[in-house]
Design a protein around this motif. Structure first.
Motif, PDB file in Angstrom:
ATOM      1  N   ALA A  20       0.829  -1.198   0.000  1.00 55.07           N
ATOM      2  CA  ALA A  20       0.000   0.000   0.000  1.00 55.07           C
ATOM      3  C   ALA A  20       0.868   1.255   0.000  1.00 55.07           C
ATOM      4  CB  ALA A  20      -0.910   0.006   1.230  1.00 55.07           C
ATOM      5  N   ARG A  21       1.984   1.196   0.729  1.00 59.86           N
ATOM      6  CA  ARG A  21       2.856   2.365   0.794  1.00 59.86           C
ATOM      7  C   ARG A  21       3.563   2.618  -0.523  1.00 59.86           C
ATOM      8  NH1 ARG A  21       4.108   0.910   5.813  1.00 59.86           N
ATOM      9  NH2 ARG A  21       5.919  -0.258   5.166  1.00 59.86           N
ATOM     10  N   ALA A  22       3.868   1.514  -1.238  1.00 61.86           N
ATOM     11  CA  ALA A  22       4.642   1.650  -2.462  1.00 61.86           C
ATOM     12  C   ALA A  22       3.876   2.406  -3.545  1.00 61.86           C
ATOM     13  CB  ALA A  22       5.038   0.273  -2.983  1.00 61.86           C
ATOM     14  N   GLN A  23       2.560   2.413  -3.452  1.00 59.90           N
ATOM     15  CA  GLN A  23       1.742   3.081  -4.459  1.00 59.90           C
ATOM     16  C   GLN A  23       1.828   4.593  -4.304  1.00 59.90           C
ATOM     17  OE1 GLN A  23      -0.239   1.260  -6.682  1.00 59.90           O
ATOM     18  NE2 GLN A  23       0.610  -0.604  -5.831  1.00 59.90           N
ATOM     19  N   GLY A  24       1.484   5.259  -5.411  1.00 61.50           N
ATOM     20  CA  GLY A  24       1.345   6.713  -5.346  1.00 61.50           C
ATOM     21  C   GLY A  24       2.680   7.431  -5.240  1.00 61.50           C
ATOM     22  N   GLY A  25       2.704   8.470  -4.500  1.00 64.17           N
ATOM     23  CA  GLY A  25       3.898   9.281  -4.416  1.00 64.17           C
ATOM     24  C   GLY A  25       3.678  10.549  -5.226  1.00 64.17           C
ATOM     25  N   THR A  26       4.345  11.619  -4.846  1.00 57.86           N
ATOM     26  CA  THR A  26       4.084  12.895  -5.503  1.00 57.86           C
ATOM     27  C   THR A  26       5.346  13.407  -6.183  1.00 57.86           C
ATOM     28  OG1 THR A  26       4.489  13.910  -3.384  1.00 57.86           O
ATOM     29  CG2 THR A  26       2.187  13.600  -4.012  1.00 57.86           C
ATOM     30  N   LYS A  27       6.163  12.486  -6.661  1.00 53.20           N
ATOM     31  CA  LYS A  27       7.375  12.888  -7.376  1.00 53.20           C
ATOM     32  C   LYS A  27       6.975  13.609  -8.666  1.00 53.20           C
ATOM     33  CE  LYS A  27      11.559  10.843  -9.375  1.00 53.20           C
ATOM     34  NZ  LYS A  27      11.474  11.127 -10.789  1.00 53.20           N
ATOM     35  N   LEU A  28       7.758  14.608  -9.011  1.00 52.29           N
ATOM     36  CA  LEU A  28       7.508  15.320 -10.267  1.00 52.29           C
ATOM     37  C   LEU A  28       8.240  14.574 -11.381  1.00 52.29           C
ATOM     38  CD1 LEU A  28       6.325  17.886 -11.625  1.00 52.29           C
ATOM     39  CD2 LEU A  28       8.581  18.910 -11.302  1.00 52.29           C
ATOM     40  N   HIS A  29       7.470  14.007 -12.302  1.00 51.87           N
ATOM     41  CA  HIS A  29       8.060  13.221 -13.395  1.00 51.87           C
ATOM     42  C   HIS A  29       8.307  14.123 -14.595  1.00 51.87           C
ATOM     43  CE1 HIS A  29       7.203   9.586 -11.177  1.00 51.87           C
ATOM     44  NE2 HIS A  29       5.955   9.996 -10.996  1.00 51.87           N
ATOM     45  N   ARG A  30       9.476  13.972 -15.171  1.00 54.80           N
ATOM     46  CA  ARG A  30       9.795  14.779 -16.367  1.00 54.80           C
ATOM     47  C   ARG A  30       9.709  13.901 -17.599  1.00 54.80           C
ATOM     48  NH1 ARG A  30      15.214  17.828 -15.786  1.00 54.80           N
ATOM     49  NH2 ARG A  30      14.365  19.010 -17.531  1.00 54.80           N
ATOM     50  N   ILE A  31       8.856  14.312 -18.525  1.00 52.96           N
ATOM     51  CA  ILE A  31       8.664  13.546 -19.763  1.00 52.96           C
ATOM     52  C   ILE A  31       9.123  14.395 -20.940  1.00 52.96           C
ATOM     53  CG2 ILE A  31       6.964  12.457 -21.270  1.00 52.96           C
ATOM     54  CD1 ILE A  31       5.326  11.783 -18.797  1.00 52.96           C
ATOM     55  N   ASP A  87      17.656  15.046 -15.871  1.00 54.19           N
ATOM     56  CA  ASP A  87      17.041  13.987 -15.080  1.00 54.19           C
ATOM     57  C   ASP A  87      15.672  13.667 -15.673  1.00 54.19           C
ATOM     58  OD1 ASP A  87      16.298  12.264 -13.091  1.00 54.19           O
ATOM     59  OD2 ASP A  87      15.674  13.866 -11.732  1.00 54.19           O
ATOM     60  N   ILE A  88      15.695  12.851 -16.708  1.00 54.63           N
ATOM     61  CA  ILE A  88      14.469  12.580 -17.461  1.00 54.63           C
ATOM     62  C   ILE A  88      13.947  11.195 -17.081  1.00 54.63           C
ATOM     63  CG2 ILE A  88      13.510  12.232 -19.780  1.00 54.63           C
ATOM     64  CD1 ILE A  88      14.253  15.115 -19.075  1.00 54.63           C
ATOM     65  N   ASP A  89      12.642  11.110 -16.845  1.00 57.99           N
ATOM     66  CA  ASP A  89      12.051   9.827 -16.468  1.00 57.99           C
ATOM     67  C   ASP A  89      11.601   9.022 -17.673  1.00 57.99           C
ATOM     68  OD1 ASP A  89      12.023  10.087 -13.499  1.00 57.99           O
ATOM     69  OD2 ASP A  89      10.913  11.894 -14.037  1.00 57.99           O
ATOM     70  N   LEU A  90      11.196   9.718 -18.717  1.00 56.07           N
ATOM     71  CA  LEU A  90      10.589   9.006 -19.839  1.00 56.07           C
ATOM     72  C   LEU A  90      10.659   9.880 -21.095  1.00 56.07           C
ATOM     73  CD1 LEU A  90       8.719   6.611 -20.799  1.00 56.07           C
ATOM     74  CD2 LEU A  90       6.803   8.047 -20.134  1.00 56.07           C
ATOM     75  N   VAL A  91      10.890   9.197 -22.230  1.00 59.83           N
ATOM     76  CA  VAL A  91      10.825   9.892 -23.516  1.00 59.83           C
ATOM     77  C   VAL A  91       9.634   9.322 -24.269  1.00 59.83           C
ATOM     78  CG1 VAL A  91      11.983  10.320 -25.713  1.00 59.83           C
ATOM     79  CG2 VAL A  91      13.314  10.202 -23.594  1.00 59.83           C
ATOM     80  N   VAL A  92       8.798  10.195 -24.807  1.00 57.85           N
ATOM     81  CA  VAL A  92       7.716   9.727 -25.672  1.00 57.85           C
ATOM     82  C   VAL A  92       8.014  10.261 -27.063  1.00 57.85           C
ATOM     83  CG1 VAL A  92       5.239   9.630 -26.059  1.00 57.85           C
ATOM     84  CG2 VAL A  92       6.119   9.842 -23.740  1.00 57.85           C
ATOM     85  N   SER A  93       8.204   9.340 -27.994  1.00 60.64           N
ATOM     86  CA  SER A  93       8.528   9.784 -29.346  1.00 60.64           C
ATOM     87  C   SER A  93       7.342   9.483 -30.239  1.00 60.64           C
ATOM     88  CB  SER A  93       9.790   9.092 -29.836  1.00 60.64           C
ATOM     89  OG  SER A  93       9.565   7.722 -29.974  1.00 60.64           O
ATOM     90  N   SER A  94       6.873  10.505 -30.878  1.00 62.74           N
ATOM     91  CA  SER A  94       5.703  10.368 -31.737  1.00 62.74           C
ATOM     92  C   SER A  94       6.167  10.165 -33.165  1.00 62.74           C
ATOM     93  CB  SER A  94       4.859  11.630 -31.598  1.00 62.74           C
ATOM     94  OG  SER A  94       3.787  11.580 -32.499  1.00 62.74           O
ATOM     95  N   GLY A  95       5.696   9.110 -33.755  1.00 64.13           N
ATOM     96  CA  GLY A  95       5.977   8.878 -35.170  1.00 64.13           C
ATOM     97  C   GLY A  95       7.438   8.611 -35.443  1.00 64.13           C
ATOM     98  N   PRO A  96       7.938   9.131 -36.555  1.00 65.21           N
ATOM     99  CA  PRO A  96       9.287   8.794 -37.028  1.00 65.21           C
ATOM    100  C   PRO A  96      10.398   9.273 -36.112  1.00 65.21           C
ATOM    101  CG  PRO A  96       7.992   9.936 -38.691  1.00 65.21           C
ATOM    102  CD  PRO A  96       7.230  10.053 -37.443  1.00 65.21           C
ATOM    103  N   ALA A  97      10.081  10.128 -35.154  1.00 65.11           N
ATOM    104  CA  ALA A  97      11.118  10.602 -34.237  1.00 65.11           C
ATOM    105  C   ALA A  97      11.791   9.441 -33.534  1.00 65.11           C
ATOM    106  CB  ALA A  97      10.506  11.553 -33.219  1.00 65.11           C
ATOM    107  N   THR A  98      11.105   8.319 -33.456  1.00 64.14           N
ATOM    108  CA  THR A  98      11.653   7.128 -32.806  1.00 64.14           C
ATOM    109  C   THR A  98      12.991   6.732 -33.429  1.00 64.14           C
ATOM    110  OG1 THR A  98       9.373   6.451 -32.521  1.00 64.14           O
ATOM    111  CG2 THR A  98      11.052   4.804 -32.063  1.00 64.14           C
ATOM    112  N   ARG A  99      13.106   6.944 -34.724  1.00 63.06           N
ATOM    113  CA  ARG A  99      14.353   6.594 -35.412  1.00 63.06           C
ATOM    114  C   ARG A  99      15.541   7.296 -34.789  1.00 63.06           C
ATOM    115  NH1 ARG A  99      13.499   4.548 -40.654  1.00 63.06           N
ATOM    116  NH2 ARG A  99      11.278   4.521 -41.123  1.00 63.06           N
ATOM    117  N   ALA A 100      15.316   8.551 -34.381  1.00 65.47           N
ATOM    118  CA  ALA A 100      16.420   9.334 -33.822  1.00 65.47           C
ATOM    119  C   ALA A 100      16.738   8.920 -32.399  1.00 65.47           C
ATOM    120  CB  ALA A 100      16.070  10.815 -33.863  1.00 65.47           C
ATOM    121  N   MET A 101      15.834   8.173 -31.803  1.00 61.38           N
ATOM    122  CA  MET A 101      15.994   7.843 -30.384  1.00 61.38           C
ATOM    123  C   MET A 101      16.691   6.509 -30.162  1.00 61.38           C
ATOM    124  SD  MET A 101      14.762  10.297 -28.556  1.00 61.38           S
ATOM    125  CE  MET A 101      15.232  11.537 -29.744  1.00 61.38           C
ATOM    126  N   THR A 102      17.051   5.832 -31.248  1.00 56.75           N
ATOM    127  CA  THR A 102      17.616   4.484 -31.089  1.00 56.75           C
ATOM    128  C   THR A 102      18.877   4.488 -30.234  1.00 56.75           C
ATOM    129  OG1 THR A 102      18.639   4.844 -33.234  1.00 56.75           O
ATOM    130  CG2 THR A 102      16.688   3.447 -33.186  1.00 56.75           C
TER     131      THR A 102
END
Lengths: 323, 599
Positions: A20-31, A87-102
Motif C-alpha cells: 500500500a505504501r509503495a503506491q502513489g507518491g508525488t514525485k515530479l516526473h519529467r517527460i 534527469d528525465i524519467d521518460l521519452v515519448v517519441s511520436s511517429g518517425p522521431a523514434t528513429r532518432a531515439m535508437t
C-alpha cells in the motif's frame, strides 16, 4: 485449515501495508516529448488527455518538455546527449522521431509508430521488447491498401486516384509502395502528389487540385491532420471522394476514413507511461497494436460530392457516421 | 561474619525478580492465554467460513465469466451458421461477400472471414486489414479447420499468438447441407478482454482465462496476454494448482501475492476461467479480527505486567522492611519495630517479627544481667538465679564444705603497707576463684584471708567427696605455689585447708533484694574447725570424707581430736603427704614461728 495456507494468509497480511505504501507518491516526473511533426500537435494533446485521465496533473507530478524537428529526425539526435545530462524519467517519441531515439539506452522510450518497431530495431519482439523501448504501432502499412479498396467500394467506377503525401513523414515511401500495390490489384491508376512539410502544403494542395483524378487519398500524418480543413475543402470543391487515415479528417469534411482510433492509441500510450513511471520495466511491456479500426463516413460530404451511399456496402460497415 | 553480611544483599534481588516473574506468569496465564485461545479459535472458524463464502463468490463470478465466454464463442458460431445456410449458387459470391462484410460489422472480434464452397475452395475472403477477395481461390479442403468443421459441424482451433504476441483463434462452422460449404472466422481474442476486464471480484479480485495448455488468453492486464507464450509457464502452474483443488485454493497468484483462486471450465472452447481474489482482501475481516485480538492481547500483557509489577512491589516493600529488620536485629538493635499495615499475612508476619524482637530484647537483657550477676555471685548460682529458682530455695542436702585460711596473715598485714596487702590478696583471690571454677564448685565467699567453698550445692555432682578432696588438693597446691613466691618476697604466709561432709541446709538468705547463697549446719562448723586445726600446707578431713575417698586418695588418720563445739572427740584425717607438694624448709620454719603468734 491447512497450516501452509494459514501462513500464506498471515504472510499476505503482513506484506499488505508495504504494498500500500509503495503506491502513489508525488514525485515530479519529467517527460520528454519528441516529434518530427510540428506544433500544434494533436498527438501530444491526446497523450496529455490520457495522462490527465490517469490522475497526472501537469506542473504538479508531471512536466512535458517538447522537442520538435519537423521532417528532420536527424535534428533530434542532439536531444539524446541532452537526455544524458537531464534527469528525465521518460521519452515519448511520436511517429518517425523514434528513429532518432535508437541511441537512447538508459531512459525508457515510448513510441507511437506507424511502421514495424522490430524492423526498425528498437525492440526485439512485439511480445517482449527486451529493450528500453516499447509503445504502440498503428499497422499503417497494412491499412494503406485497405483504404484504396474502401474508396473503390464507395465509388466503384474509380480509375484515377490522386495520392497526397507528406514526404517529410518517414516511412512514407513504404506507405506509398503499399498503396501502389493495392491500386494495381484493383485496376486503379494512382497519381503521386508529394509535398515536403507544412511549408509546402499550399503548393501541394495546388498541385493536387490540378491532377486529373476521380478521388483523393491522403496519408495520415500530423501536417495533413493539422491542415485537414483545407484538404477536405479542396476535395469537396473538386467533388472528389476523399479517403483519410483517421476519423478526425471526416469530422472536418473528409468523406471516408479508415484507421485506428488515435485517441484510444494515445490513451493507451499514457497507460504505459503511467506504468513505466511507477517503475515497471519497458522491456517487459509488449508492444500494443490497435484492435479496432474505425470506418468513418461523412454523409454531408457524400451528398456534396455526389456519392450515392445506398448502392454501396459502405454504410452498414461504417462504425462512425457523420451527418 | 563478613560472609553473612554480604549474603543478604546479594540474594535479595533474584527472589524479588522471580516474585515479579511468578506474578506475571500467573496473570499471563489467567488473562492472556484465554484471549489468545479465543482469537485463535475465532480466526480458525472465521477463516473456514470466509473461505467457504469466498469460494461461493468466486464460483459465481467464474461461472459468469465462463458463461460470457461461451456466449462470445456461441455468438460467433451462430453468426457463422448464418453464412452456411444456403448452398453456393452460380454468381452467389457477391451476396456472400455482403453477408461476410456484415458479419465483420456485427462481430468486432472477427478479423477476417473465409467462405468455402462444398469442395473446400475459398470463394469469398473479407478482412479488416487485408484486401478482400472473391471468386475461386485457394483449395483449403485439407485445412484442419475444414476437416474439423465437416466432422463436428463446429471446430474451435487452438489459440495462436500472431507474431508471438496477439492471441488469435480460428472458428469454423460447416453448414447442415454439404453444398453450403464451410465458414472460417479468424477471431482476435484480445476482444474478450472486455469480458474479463469487466469482472471485478470484490475490490481487487479478477478473472483470467487460460487454454488447455495453460497459455494466457485473457487477463485484465492485457500486456500479460501480449507477452504470448512467454508467460504461459506461471499460468500453467496456476491452472494446475487450482484445477487440483476441489473448492477455492490458496495459491501464489500471477503477481506473486497469495490469492484464493477457483477455476471453471468453458466447455465448448476448452478454456479455463480462473477467478482470483487476493487473500489480503479475502481475509481482510479475519485479519482485522486478528489485529483487534492482538491489540487486546497486547493490552492484556501490559495489564498483566502492570499488575505483576504492582503486586510484586506491594510484596517487596514489606519484605524489604522485614529484611532490614532482620539486619538490625542481627546488629543488636532490638528496639527496632516493623510497621506493616497491609492487613494480610505479611502484617501478621510483621507482628510476629516484632514479638520476636521484643523477646530477643528480653533475652538479651537477661543474659546481660547474668553477666553482671556473675561478677558478684558464684557463676553456677548466677545461672541458677536466672534459670531455676527452685534449686536456690532452702533445702536440706548433703554437701561438702571446704574452708581455707592463710597462716601468718595477721602478722603480714600489720607489717606491710595496704597496697602490698591488696596485691597479695588479689593474687590469692584470683587463684582461689580459678580453682573453684575449674572444679565447678560454688564459692560462697571470702572472709578476709579465709575462703568457703561448697560442693554438691546448689548444683549436684556425682561424687562430692572425691571432688571436694581433689579441689582441696588443687587449692592447697595453687596457694602453696603462691606462698612460695610470697616467701621469696619476704612475706611468711602459709595456707591450711579443712574439708567436711554432711547434711546442711542450703539456700538464699538475705533481705531487700540483697541475697546470699549459703549453707547452714554442723558440717560448716566442722569444716571451719578442721581448717583451723590444719597446719600450713595441710588438708584435714572429717571421717565422712575420709570414708568416701579412701579408695582413691590416700588418707592418714591423725587420731582422735577434740574439736570446739563438739562433745566427743572426732577422728581427724589428713590428706596423705604424697599428694601435697613438699614444703620448702625455710617456709616451714617461718610457719612455726607464725603459728605461735596466731594461736
Amino acid at each position: 485449515m491447512k497450516r501452509r495456507e494459514f501462513i500464506l494468509l498471515i504472510g499476505g497480511g503482513l506484506a499488505w501495508p508495504a504494498i500500500a505504501r509503495a503506491q502513489g507518491g508525488t514525485k515530479l516526473h519529467r517527460i520528454f516529448w519528441v516529434s518530427t511533426e510540428s506544433e500544434p500537435d494533436p498527438f501530444l494533446d491526446g497523450f496529455r488527455e490520457g495522462m490527465r485521465a490517469l490522475g497526472y496533473v501537469e506542473g504538479r507530478n508531471v512536466t512535458f518538455e517538447t522537442h520538435y524537428a519537423p521532417g528532420n529526425p536527424q535534428a533530434l539526435r542532439k536531444i539524446v546527449s541532452e537526455l544524458q545530462r537531464a534527469d528525465i524519467d521518460l521519452v515519448v517519441s511520436s511517429g518517425p522521431a523514434t528513429r532518432a531515439m535508437t541511441a537512447v539506452t538508459d531512459v525508457p522510450v515510448l513510441f507511437a509508430l506507424s511502421g514495424d518497431p522490430v524492423a526498425l530495431g528498437v525492440v526485439k519482439s512485439l511480445s517482449h521488447p527486451g529493450t528500453n523501448f516499447t509503445g504502440s504501432t498503428f499497422l499503417s502499412l497494412e491499412l494503406a491498401g485497405k483504404r484504396v479498396e474502401l474508396l473503390k467500394d464507395i465509388y466503384p467506377k474509380l480509375r484515377k486516384l490522386a495520392v497526397f503525401s507528406n514526404t517529410d513523414h518517414p516511412g512514407e515511401p513504404l506507405e506509398w509502395r503499399a498503396t501502389l500495390e493495392s491500386c494495381r490489384n484493383l485496376g486503379i491508376e494512382a497519381t503521386y502528389v508529394p509535398f515536403s512539410g507544412a511549408r509546402e502544403i499550399e503548393n501541394g494542395l495546388m498541385a493536387a487540385g490540378k491532377v486529373d483524378a476521380e478521388a483523393l487519398l491522403v496519408f495520415p500524418d500530423a501536417v495533413t491532420l493539422v491542415h485537414r480543413a483545407k484538404i477536405t475543402e479542396l476535395a469537396i470543391a473538386r467533388r472528389l471522394p476523399s479517403m483519410f487515415g483517421w476519423s478526425e479528417y471526416c469530422d472536418a469534411g473528409g468523406l471516408l476514413s479508415y484507421g485506428a482510433n488515435q485517441r484510444t492509441t494515445y490513451f493507451r500510450l499514457a497507460t504505459y507511461s503511467d506504468r513505466i513511471l511507477r517503475g515497471e520495466d519497458p522491456s517487459d511491456l509488449p508492444v500494443m497494436r490497435p484492435d479496432k479500426f474505425e470506418l468513418a463516413v461523412n454523409l454531408k460530404t457524400a451528398r456534396l460530392v455526389g456519392i450515392d451511399l445506398d448502392v454501396s456496402s459502405i454504410l452498414f460497415r461504417a462504425s462512425k457516421v457523420i451527418s | 561474619m563478613t560472609d553473612a553480611a554480604a549474603q543478604p544483599s546479594s540474594c535479595t534481588m533474584p527472589p524479588r525478580r522471580s516474585l515479579f516473574c511468578k506474578y506475571f506468569a500467573t496473570l499471563f496465564v489467567a488473562a492472556v492465554v484465554p484471549l489468545i485461545l479465543g482469537a485463535a479459535v475465532e480466526a480458525s472458524f472465521g477463516y473456514r467460513d470466509q473461505r467457504r463464502q469466498i469460494s461461493a463468490v468466486l464460483q459465481a463470478d467464474a461461472r459468469a465469466a465462463s458463461d460470457r465466454i461461451e456466449a462470445f464463442s456461441e455468438g460467433i458460431r451462430d453468426q457463422l451458421g448464418w453464412m452456411v445456410q444456403l448452398p453456393w449458387a452460380a454468381g452467389g459470391d457477391a451476396q456472400h461477400k455482403i453477408d461476410a462484410l456484415r458479419l465483420l460489422q456485427q462481430v468486432p472480434a472477427i478479423v477476417s472471414v473465409s467462405l468455402l464452397d462444398e469442395t473446400g475452395t475459398e470463394r469469398v475472403f473479407v478482412s479488416r486489414l487485408l484486401l478482400n477477395r472473391t471468386g475461386r481461390g485457394i483449395d483449403m479442403s485439407t485445412d484442419p479447420a475444414v476437416v474439423g468443421a465437416r466432422a463436428n459441424k463446429v471446430w474451435y482451433g487452438p489459440v495462436q499468438y500472431q507474431r508471438d504476441s496477439e492471441p488469435y483463434m480460428r472458428i469454423a462452422v460447416a453448414g447442415s447441407l454439404p453444398e453450403a460449404g464451410v465458414a472460417i472466422a479468424e477471431v482476435n481474442l484480445k476482444l474478450i478482454w472486455d469480458v474479463i476486464a469487466a469482472i471485478r471480484i470484490g475490490e481487487t479480485g479478477y478473472a483470467i482465462v487460460v487454454d488447455n495448455s495453460g497459455h494466457l488468453i485473457a487477463h485484465p492486464d492485457i500486456s500479460l496476454v501480449l507477452r504470448g507464450r512467454a508467460s504461459s509457464g506461471s499460468f500453467g502452474r496456476i491452472k494446475h494448482l487450482v484445477g487440483a483443488a476441489s473448492g477455492g485454493a490458496v495459491i501464489t497468484g500471477d503477481q506473486g501475492n497469495p490469492v484464493v483462486a477457483l477455476s471453471v471450465r468453458a466447455a465448448d472452447v476448452g478454456w479455463t476461467v480462473i477467478a482470483m481474489l487476493p487473500t489480503s482482501e479475502a481475509f481482510a475481516s479475519i485479519r482485522a479480527a486478528l489485529w483487534r485480538s492482538s491489540i487486546l492481547i497486547a493490552f492484556g500483557v501490559l495489564i498483566a505486567l502492570a499488575l505483576a509489577y504492582w503486586r510484586a512491589h506491594r510484596m517487596s516493600g514489606p519484605i524489604k522492611q522485614l529484611e532490614e529488620g532482620v539486619e538490625r536485629i542481627r546488629t543488636g538493635q532490638f528496639e527496632h519495630r516493623i510497621k506493616i499495615f497491609s492487613g494480610d499475612e505479611l502484617q501478621q508476619l510483621a507482628l510476629r517479627f516484632n514479638e520476636m524482637a521484643s523477646e530477643l530484647a528480653i533475652s538479651q537483657q537477661k543474659s546481660a544481667r547474668i553477666e553482671r550477676l556473675k561478677q558478684f555471685l558464684p557463676s553456677q548460682v548466677a545461672e541458677l538465679v536466672e534459670h531455676s529458682h527452685e534449686l536456690l530455695e532452702g533445702q536440706r542436702r548433703e554437701v561438702a564444705v571446704i574452708f581455707g585460711d592463710l597462716r601468718g596473715f595477721t602478722a603480714f598485714s600489720t607489717r606491710n603497707e595496704p597496697d602490698v596487702i591488696m596485691a597479695v590478696m588479689r593474687e590469692y583471690y584470683e587463684a582461689v576463684g580459678a580453682v573453684t571454677t575449674r572444679h565447678e564448685a560454688t564459692l560462697i565467699g571470702f572472709d578476709g584471708d579465709g575462703v568457703m567453698l561448697l560442693v554438691n550445692a546448689p548444683v549436684a555432682c556425682e561424687q562430692p567427696a572425691t571432688q571436694a578432696v581433689r579441689l582441696a588438693i588443687d587449692l592447697q597446691t595453687t596457694v602453696q605455689s603462691l606462698a612460695g613466691k610470697w616467701c621469696d618476697a619476704g612475706h611468711a604466709i602459709g595456707f591450711g585447708v579443712g574439708v567436711a561432709m554432711g547434711p546442711a541446709t542450703v539456700g538464699t538468705v538475705g533481705y531487700n533484694g540483697r541475697l546470699d547463697y549459703t549453707a547452714m549446719g554442723a558440717v560448716v562448723n566442722l569444716a571451719s574447725r578442721l581448717c583451723n586445726l590444719a597446719k600450713d600446707a595441710q588438708i584435714l578431713a572429717d571421717p565422712t570424707i575420709a570414708g568416701r575417698v579412701r579408695d582413691s586418695v590416700p588418707m592418714a588418720s591423725l587420731g582422735q581430736r577434740t574439736i570446739k563445739g563438739y562433745d566427743r572427740a572426732l577422728e581427724v584425717f589428713a590428706v596423705a603427704p604424697a599428694d601435697l607438694p613438699s614444703k620448702p624448709p625455710g617456709s616451714a620454719r617461718r610457719m612455726r614461728e607464725k603459728e605461735a603468734q596466731d594461736h
